[in-house]
Design a protein around this motif. Sequence first.
Motif, PDB file in Angstrom:
ATOM      1  N   VAL A 353       0.831  -1.198   0.000  1.00  0.00           N
ATOM      2  CA  VAL A 353       0.000   0.000   0.000  1.00  0.00           C
ATOM      3  C   VAL A 353       0.869   1.252   0.000  1.00  0.00           C
ATOM      4  CG1 VAL A 353      -1.881  -1.164   1.176  1.00  0.00           C
ATOM      5  CG2 VAL A 353      -0.140  -0.008   2.519  1.00  0.00           C
ATOM      6  N   SER A 354       0.251   2.374  -0.295  1.00  0.00           N
ATOM      7  CA  SER A 354       0.883   3.701  -0.197  1.00  0.00           C
ATOM      8  C   SER A 354       2.115   3.858  -1.084  1.00  0.00           C
ATOM      9  CB  SER A 354       1.257   4.016   1.260  1.00  0.00           C
ATOM     10  OG  SER A 354       0.113   3.975   2.067  1.00  0.00           O
ATOM     11  N   ASN A 355       2.232   3.030  -2.114  1.00  0.00           N
ATOM     12  CA  ASN A 355       3.329   3.183  -3.070  1.00  0.00           C
ATOM     13  C   ASN A 355       4.707   3.073  -2.424  1.00  0.00           C
ATOM     14  OD1 ASN A 355       3.268   3.209  -5.783  1.00  0.00           O
ATOM     15  ND2 ASN A 355       3.191   5.427  -6.032  1.00  0.00           N
ATOM     16  N   ARG A 356       4.819   2.302  -1.355  1.00  0.00           N
ATOM     17  CA  ARG A 356       6.122   2.130  -0.712  1.00  0.00           C
ATOM     18  C   ARG A 356       7.053   1.374  -1.650  1.00  0.00           C
ATOM     19  NH1 ARG A 356       6.232   6.085   2.693  1.00  0.00           N
ATOM     20  NH2 ARG A 356       4.620   6.007   4.266  1.00  0.00           N
ATOM     21  N   PRO A 357       8.359   1.604  -1.533  1.00  0.00           N
ATOM     22  CA  PRO A 357       9.284   0.989  -2.487  1.00  0.00           C
ATOM     23  C   PRO A 357       9.486  -0.498  -2.234  1.00  0.00           C
ATOM     24  CG  PRO A 357      10.490   2.167  -0.806  1.00  0.00           C
ATOM     25  CD  PRO A 357       9.050   2.466  -0.569  1.00  0.00           C
ATOM     26  N   TYR A 358       9.959  -1.160  -3.277  1.00  0.00           N
ATOM     27  CA  TYR A 358      10.346  -2.569  -3.205  1.00  0.00           C
ATOM     28  C   TYR A 358      11.872  -2.635  -3.203  1.00  0.00           C
ATOM     29  CZ  TYR A 358      11.360  -7.276  -4.909  1.00  0.00           C
ATOM     30  OH  TYR A 358      11.868  -8.544  -5.070  1.00  0.00           O
ATOM     31  N   PHE A 359      12.424  -3.428  -2.293  1.00  0.00           N
ATOM     32  CA  PHE A 359      13.872  -3.591  -2.192  1.00  0.00           C
ATOM     33  C   PHE A 359      14.238  -5.018  -2.588  1.00  0.00           C
ATOM     34  CE2 PHE A 359      12.888  -0.088   0.574  1.00  0.00           C
ATOM     35  CZ  PHE A 359      13.930   0.800   0.374  1.00  0.00           C
ATOM     36  N   PRO A 360      14.863  -5.206  -3.766  1.00  0.00           N
ATOM     37  CA  PRO A 360      15.221  -6.562  -4.183  1.00  0.00           C
ATOM     38  C   PRO A 360      16.433  -7.101  -3.430  1.00  0.00           C
ATOM     39  CG  PRO A 360      15.977  -4.965  -5.798  1.00  0.00           C
ATOM     40  CD  PRO A 360      15.186  -4.191  -4.779  1.00  0.00           C
ATOM     41  N   ALA A 361      16.495  -8.427  -3.331  1.00  0.00           N
ATOM     42  CA  ALA A 361      17.640  -9.108  -2.720  1.00  0.00           C
ATOM     43  C   ALA A 361      18.752  -9.185  -3.760  1.00  0.00           C
ATOM     44  CB  ALA A 361      17.244 -10.497  -2.230  1.00  0.00           C
ATOM     45  N   SER A 362      19.494  -8.099  -3.919  1.00  0.00           N
ATOM     46  CA  SER A 362      20.427  -7.939  -5.038  1.00  0.00           C
ATOM     47  C   SER A 362      21.765  -8.617  -4.826  1.00  0.00           C
ATOM     48  CB  SER A 362      20.652  -6.444  -5.312  1.00  0.00           C
ATOM     49  OG  SER A 362      19.458  -5.824  -5.709  1.00  0.00           O
ATOM     50  N   GLY A 363      22.100  -9.023  -3.595  1.00  0.00           N
ATOM     51  CA  GLY A 363      23.387  -9.656  -3.347  1.00  0.00           C
ATOM     52  C   GLY A 363      24.504  -8.646  -3.175  1.00  0.00           C
ATOM     53  N   GLU A 364      25.735  -9.095  -3.386  1.00  0.00           N
ATOM     54  CA  GLU A 364      26.908  -8.259  -3.130  1.00  0.00           C
ATOM     55  C   GLU A 364      28.132  -8.809  -3.852  1.00  0.00           C
ATOM     56  OE1 GLU A 364      29.045  -8.938   0.595  1.00  0.00           O
ATOM     57  OE2 GLU A 364      27.530 -10.452   1.108  1.00  0.00           O
ATOM     58  N   ARG A 365      29.179  -8.016  -3.906  1.00  0.00           N
ATOM     59  CA  ARG A 365      30.541  -8.513  -4.119  1.00  0.00           C
ATOM     60  C   ARG A 365      31.270  -8.329  -2.800  1.00  0.00           C
ATOM     61  NH1 ARG A 365      32.139  -9.870  -9.141  1.00  0.00           N
ATOM     62  NH2 ARG A 365      31.054  -8.973 -10.921  1.00  0.00           N
ATOM     63  N   ASN A 366      31.889  -9.385  -2.298  1.00  0.00           N
ATOM     64  CA  ASN A 366      32.558  -9.262  -1.004  1.00  0.00           C
ATOM     65  C   ASN A 366      33.849  -8.468  -1.128  1.00  0.00           C
ATOM     66  OD1 ASN A 366      34.526 -10.991  -2.007  1.00  0.00           O
ATOM     67  ND2 ASN A 366      33.839 -12.767  -0.824  1.00  0.00           N
ATOM     68  N   GLY A 367      34.611  -8.372  -0.044  1.00  0.00           N
ATOM     69  CA  GLY A 367      35.815  -7.546  -0.039  1.00  0.00           C
ATOM     70  C   GLY A 367      36.877  -7.971  -1.013  1.00  0.00           C
ATOM     71  N   SER A 368      36.768  -9.200  -1.553  1.00  0.00           N
ATOM     72  CA  SER A 368      37.724  -9.695  -2.561  1.00  0.00           C
ATOM     73  C   SER A 368      37.157  -9.641  -3.965  1.00  0.00           C
ATOM     74  CB  SER A 368      38.124 -11.136  -2.225  1.00  0.00           C
ATOM     75  OG  SER A 368      38.726 -11.216  -0.955  1.00  0.00           O
ATOM     76  N   GLY A 369      35.916  -9.161  -4.107  1.00  0.00           N
ATOM     77  CA  GLY A 369      35.308  -9.044  -5.424  1.00  0.00           C
ATOM     78  C   GLY A 369      34.477 -10.232  -5.856  1.00  0.00           C
ATOM     79  N   VAL A 370      34.229 -11.178  -4.965  1.00  0.00           N
ATOM     80  CA  VAL A 370      33.457 -12.373  -5.310  1.00  0.00           C
ATOM     81  C   VAL A 370      31.970 -12.060  -5.241  1.00  0.00           C
ATOM     82  CG1 VAL A 370      32.943 -14.762  -4.697  1.00  0.00           C
ATOM     83  CG2 VAL A 370      35.274 -13.877  -4.431  1.00  0.00           C
ATOM     84  N   LEU A 371      31.230 -12.370  -6.319  1.00  0.00           N
ATOM     85  CA  LEU A 371      29.787 -12.146  -6.365  1.00  0.00           C
ATOM     86  C   LEU A 371      29.075 -13.194  -5.521  1.00  0.00           C
ATOM     87  CD1 LEU A 371      27.559 -10.401  -7.738  1.00  0.00           C
ATOM     88  CD2 LEU A 371      27.420 -12.200  -9.475  1.00  0.00           C
ATOM     89  N   MET A 372      28.158 -12.732  -4.639  1.00  0.00           N
ATOM     90  CA  MET A 372      27.528 -13.647  -3.690  1.00  0.00           C
ATOM     91  C   MET A 372      26.044 -13.305  -3.488  1.00  0.00           C
ATOM     92  SD  MET A 372      30.482 -13.421  -0.730  1.00  0.00           S
ATOM     93  CE  MET A 372      29.600 -14.557   0.355  1.00  0.00           C
ATOM     94  N   THR A 373      25.282 -14.307  -3.122  1.00  0.00           N
ATOM     95  CA  THR A 373      23.932 -14.220  -2.539  1.00  0.00           C
ATOM     96  C   THR A 373      22.917 -13.462  -3.378  1.00  0.00           C
ATOM     97  OG1 THR A 373      24.398 -12.225  -1.220  1.00  0.00           O
ATOM     98  CG2 THR A 373      24.932 -14.361  -0.223  1.00  0.00           C
TER      99      THR A 373
END
Length: 420
Positions: A353-373
Motif C-alpha cells: 500500500v501507499s506506493n512504498r518501495p520494493y527492495f530486491p535481494a540484489s546480493g553483493e561482491r565481497n571484499g575480494s570481489g566475489v559475487l555472492m547471494t
Amino acid sequence: KSSGTLDLSLVPKDATAFPYPTDNATVGTPGYQTFWNTAGGTDGDLVANIPISGDTVRGTTAYTDIIGNDDALYVIPQENDKSDLAKTTELSGPGTGTSTKFYIEITYKEVGQADADAKTYAVPVPAIVGDAYASSIAFEMERQYTFQFELFGRNPIRITKITVSDYDTVEQEEPLRRTWAGSNIYWDDAKQTLTFADSGDKSKEQYQGVFFKWGSLVGVSPTGGTWSPQRAYVPDITAIDGSWSIDDAMPWGSIPHIDTDPGVYGRDNSYLTDVTEANIAASVPKGDICVYLTKIGAAPKGKRWRMPTMNEFALLTTAGEYARNPATGGFTLIGATNDDGTSPISSGYDRAVSNRPYFPASGERNGSGVLMTVGTIGLYWTSSPNNASSSYVTYFTASGISTNGFYVHAVTLPVRCVVE
C-alpha cells in the motif's frame, strides 16, 4: 526592555504546596518562581523575579492573571526580523557563530558519541506562506504553533513543517518518512549514464542495480563470479558534464572508495553527503553517488537526492510495515544477471500500500570481489559510518530485516537514494 529569557528550569518546587501555592499567598523559598532575565539591562528594567501564586503573577502593586482556563502558561515571542535568518547557525563547537534575532535553539548529541561534545544550533524559524517558507513569522495570540524538525547528523538542522492551530486542537506527532527512489541505481545504456527511477515509478523496482564500494562514484557490474576484472562505470569528474566511460579492465584494488577515518560516527550521520562537493572539486570520484547524479542531471528531475542514513533505513522495520516478497517459501539464488544492473530480482521486501518501495535481494561482491547471494540476501549501503573501516548497512533475508549491521568499505553493494 522588549526581550528577555524566561527560564522555567530555575523554578523551584515546593513539595508541601504542589502543584501550586495557595492563591495570592506569599511565595518564598521554597516555592514557585519564574526568572525573567532582561536582555541588555538590569533587573530594574523589568520585574526580575516574578513570583507565581496560583493563577496570577504579582506586579508592582497587585496580582495579574496570566493563565487561562486550562492552567497553561503561553509565552508569545515577537515577530521575527527577516534580516538575520538566512541560514542555520552553529552556536557551539567548530565554526561557532552567533545570531541576534529570533530563533529556536536546539542542543543535541549524536547517538553513540559518548566522547563527543554536544552541539547547539540556532535554527531560523521560517514564515508560513502557503506551502513555501519565508524568513520570518509573526506569532499571534490565542494560537498554537507546532514545529517539526529534522536532524541530519553533521548537516544543519532544519524545520520541515509548521502547523498553526487553535489552543484546543491536539497536534499529532508526524512520523519521519523519507521519499525513496523507485529503483536501485543502474546503468542506462541508451542514455549512457548511471541513473535510477523516480519515486512512485514501480516499473523498474525489481532492477538489481550496479554495486558500489562505500563512498565510491564508480559503479561495478553485478556479473561474473569473481572480479577478473568485470565492467566498471567511471564518471568524468573533471568535466562534470554527465559523461561516463566503461572500463572492462579496472583492477579490483583500483576502484576508488572512502578509505580514510571519517572521525565522526553515528546512525544519523550523513558523512558521504557532507564530503561529496569537496571531493568533486578536487576531481576525486568519491562521495555520495546520489548527490553526484543529482548534480550532473542524471537523477530524476525536480528533486535533490542523497544516500539514506542508517536510521532512515531503520524505518523499514517500523510496526511491520514491510513484508517479504514472495510471502511464502524461500528466496531463490540467481546465477545469471547482466552488466547494467537491470536484471529483475523477484525476491525482496516491499509494502503493497501507499506506493512504498520494493527492495530486491540484489546480493553483493565481497571484499575480494566475489559475487555472492544474488536473489537470497539484500544489502544496502547507508551514508552513516560505523567506525574508521566500516559503515552501516541494512540487511535482509527470507527470515527478516536487520538494521544493526555494518560492512567493511571494500565490499560493493547496491544503493537506493532518498529525496533530500
